[in-house]
Design a protein around this motif. Structure first.
Motif, PDB file in Angstrom:
ATOM      1  N   LEU A  12       1.155  -1.272   0.199  1.00 21.46           N
ATOM      2  CA  LEU A  12      -0.346   0.109  -0.001  1.00 21.46           C
ATOM      3  C   LEU A  12       1.008   1.238   0.372  1.00 21.46           C
ATOM      4  N   GLY A  13       0.642   1.919  -0.921  1.00 24.97           N
ATOM      5  CA  GLY A  13       1.379   3.766  -1.346  1.00 24.97           C
ATOM      6  C   GLY A  13       0.167   4.644  -0.818  1.00 24.97           C
ATOM      7  N   GLN A  14       0.418   5.544   0.422  1.00 23.83           N
ATOM      8  CA  GLN A  14      -0.549   6.480   1.046  1.00 23.83           C
ATOM      9  C   GLN A  14       0.604   7.665   0.484  1.00 23.83           C
ATOM     10  N   HIS A  15      -0.704   8.558   0.090  1.00 25.38           N
ATOM     11  CA  HIS A  15      -0.321   9.620  -0.033  1.00 25.38           C
ATOM     12  C   HIS A  15       1.165  10.003  -1.096  1.00 25.38           C
ATOM     13  N   ILE A  16       1.160   9.726  -2.659  1.00 23.45           N
ATOM     14  CA  ILE A  16       1.531   9.577  -3.762  1.00 23.45           C
ATOM     15  C   ILE A  16       1.653  11.341  -4.273  1.00 23.45           C
ATOM     16  N   SER A  17       2.441  11.642  -4.735  1.00 13.68           N
ATOM     17  CA  SER A  17       1.923  13.437  -5.105  1.00 13.68           C
ATOM     18  C   SER A  17       1.652  12.755  -6.658  1.00 13.68           C
ATOM     19  N   MET A  18       0.627  12.942  -6.666  1.00 13.62           N
ATOM     20  CA  MET A  18       0.185  13.012  -8.156  1.00 13.62           C
ATOM     21  C   MET A  18      -1.636  12.237  -8.918  1.00 13.62           C
ATOM     22  N   SER A  19      -1.885  13.103  -9.741  1.00 11.86           N
ATOM     23  CA  SER A  19      -3.639  12.595  -9.767  1.00 11.86           C
ATOM     24  C   SER A  19      -4.280  11.336  -9.550  1.00 11.86           C
ATOM     25  N   GLU A  84      -8.766   8.245  -4.069  1.00  9.17           N
ATOM     26  CA  GLU A  84      -7.755   9.702  -3.892  1.00  9.17           C
ATOM     27  C   GLU A  84      -7.628   9.774  -2.090  1.00  9.17           C
ATOM     28  N   GLY A  85      -6.281  10.361  -2.568  1.00  5.38           N
ATOM     29  CA  GLY A  85      -6.150  11.127  -1.258  1.00  5.38           C
ATOM     30  C   GLY A  85      -6.480  12.768  -0.786  1.00  5.38           C
ATOM     31  N   THR A  86      -5.515  13.385  -0.163  1.00  3.52           N
ATOM     32  CA  THR A  86      -5.767  14.498   0.757  1.00  3.52           C
ATOM     33  C   THR A  86      -5.128  15.439  -0.520  1.00  3.52           C
ATOM     34  N   THR A  87      -5.781  16.499  -0.888  1.00  9.73           N
ATOM     35  CA  THR A  87      -5.342  17.338  -1.502  1.00  9.73           C
ATOM     36  C   THR A  87      -4.351  19.046  -0.508  1.00  9.73           C
ATOM     37  N   MET A  88      -3.421  19.002  -1.095  1.00  3.06           N
ATOM     38  CA  MET A  88      -2.222  19.552  -0.891  1.00  3.06           C
ATOM     39  C   MET A  88      -2.851  21.147  -1.134  1.00  3.06           C
ATOM     40  N   LYS A 103      -3.542  23.606  -6.162  1.00  4.44           N
ATOM     41  CA  LYS A 103      -3.838  21.795  -5.646  1.00  4.44           C
ATOM     42  C   LYS A 103      -2.896  21.494  -6.017  1.00  4.44           C
ATOM     43  N   ARG A 104      -2.604  20.335  -4.619  1.00  5.17           N
ATOM     44  CA  ARG A 104      -1.289  19.143  -5.208  1.00  5.17           C
ATOM     45  C   ARG A 104      -2.732  17.784  -4.643  1.00  5.17           C
ATOM     46  N   PRO A 105      -2.577  17.455  -5.809  1.00  5.88           N
ATOM     47  CA  PRO A 105      -3.853  16.141  -5.599  1.00  5.88           C
ATOM     48  C   PRO A 105      -2.779  14.682  -5.094  1.00  5.88           C
ATOM     49  N   THR A 106      -3.169  14.184  -4.000  1.00  5.88           N
ATOM     50  CA  THR A 106      -1.996  12.849  -3.627  1.00  5.88           C
ATOM     51  C   THR A 106      -2.952  11.860  -3.617  1.00  5.88           C
TER      52      THR A 106
END
Length: 157
Positions: A12-19, A84-88, A103-106
């Motif tokens: 499991l990979g979490q908070h990967i910075s891409m859409s 979808e993760g959190t959006t920075m 907005k940087r989606p994760t």
């Protein structure tokens, strides 16, 4: 008696910075394929999202070889999900003292790998299973404690 054997492991990979939309484009290509074929596809695809997914597939195979002693040739990608993760959110300064939101989606990526050489069920010896106690009386080990007999408050002078 048959006992279910664990034949799947995951990474499991979490908070990967891409859409999540960009990651799903690659995940749809590798779902259901063998491990070696998946690695070749990910190495040759020209997308930026391939590298984190490549690392997750490699990690899931390492988990399978460590936890189940399975060979990499027998592994298949059983399940691959992108959520979808959190959006920075940041603010970029603009002209005349205004700001513009960035907005940087994760995304969260789950890769489940299954070993096809292992059987789903293990046959367990019935006699060995029946020898184990099915219950244990938890009240037999407890001792009765009384306030008057154990040197409590009333014994002091």
């Amino acid at each position: 008696m048959l006992k279910k054997r664990k034949t799947e492991v995951y990474a499991l990979g979490q908070h990967i910075s891409m859409s999540a939309h960009k990651a799903r484009r690659i995940i749809d290509q590798i779902r259901g394929r063998s491990y070696e074929e998946t690695l070749m596809i990910l190495e040759l695809m020209p997308y930026r999202a391939c590298y984190p997914i490549f690392k997750l597939v490699y990690s899931a195979a390492a988990n399978a070889s460590y936890n189940m002693d399975s060979n990499e040739a027998n592994l298949v990608i059983r399940k691959a999900e992108v959520g979808e993760g959190t959006t920075m959110k940041k603010l970029k300064p603009r002209a005349r003292g205004r700001s513009y939101p960035i907005k940087r989606p994760t995304c969260h990526i789950l890769i489940v790998v299954k070993d096809i050489s292992l059987d789903e069920y293990i046959e367990k010896d019935y006699l060995e299973w029946s020898k184990k106690p099915k219950w244990k009386n938890k009240y037999t080990a407890m001792a009765y404690h009384d306030m008057y007999s154990n040197g409590g408050v009333w014994d002091k002078k």
